[in-house]
Write a protein that holds these residues in place. Structure first.
Motif, PDB file in Angstrom:
ATOM      1  N   MET A  26       4.441  17.655  -6.495  1.00 44.47           N
ATOM      2  CA  MET A  26       4.917  16.605  -5.601  1.00 44.47           C
ATOM      3  C   MET A  26       3.903  16.423  -4.485  1.00 44.47           C
ATOM      4  N   LEU A  27       3.470  15.195  -4.308  1.00 45.23           N
ATOM      5  CA  LEU A  27       2.572  14.867  -3.212  1.00 45.23           C
ATOM      6  C   LEU A  27       3.412  14.175  -2.133  1.00 45.23           C
ATOM      7  N   CYS A  28       2.890  13.235  -1.388  1.00 43.92           N
ATOM      8  CA  CYS A  28       3.694  12.656  -0.309  1.00 43.92           C
ATOM      9  C   CYS A  28       4.535  11.478  -0.782  1.00 43.92           C
ATOM     10  N   TYR A  29       5.569  11.190   0.026  1.00 40.69           N
ATOM     11  CA  TYR A  29       6.465  10.087  -0.300  1.00 40.69           C
ATOM     12  C   TYR A  29       7.249   9.663   0.940  1.00 40.69           C
ATOM     13  N   ASN A  30       7.771   8.444   0.858  1.00 37.15           N
ATOM     14  CA  ASN A  30       8.774   7.957   1.796  1.00 37.15           C
ATOM     15  C   ASN A  30       9.790   7.168   0.981  1.00 37.15           C
ATOM     16  N   ASP A  31      10.655   6.401   1.618  1.00 39.60           N
ATOM     17  CA  ASP A  31      11.691   5.680   0.872  1.00 39.60           C
ATOM     18  C   ASP A  31      11.132   4.635  -0.076  1.00 39.60           C
TER      19      ASP A  31
END
Length: 111
Positions: A26-31
């Protein structure tokens, strides 16, 4: 797995073994957007599936037979593809490698 946020250092991105010669980082994320990396052993399969998210992928290394909506292409390092939501797609790893996926909106099932 990391929480959402603006930054994620590589050393903090943990790998998760998902079985059958595949693991996910998992790398970065937002909605609105999510990015993750997949590592495939030779012969590993990303079984054909659909989801409502638009997906793009970048092949970092290795060789994959990627099938989208019944059309198969052999893709190697530096190649990429896009899949609209609801379209059947999958991949077979021909030579061990990694790919980076991005999804919009983010996939809550991966968090």
């Amino acid at each position: 797995m990391p929480t959402s946020g603006s930054f994620l250092k590589g050393a903090d991105a943990q790998w998760k073994d998902v079985g059958e010669g595949r693991r996910m980082q998992m790398l970065c994320y937002n909605d609105q957007l999510m990015m993750l990396r997949w590592e495939f052993a030779q012969g590993a399969v990303g079984a054909p599936h659909t989801h409502p998210h638009t997906q793009t992928a970048y092949i970092e290394s290795g060789v994959f037979d990627v099938t989208i909506n019944g059309v198969t292409e052999r893709l190697g390092a530096g190649s990429s593809y896009v899949v609209d939501g609801g379209v059947l797609h999958g991949a077979v790893c021909i030579e061990a490698g990694t790919m980076v996926d991005a999804f919009t909106p983010m996939r809550e099932d991966y968090v």
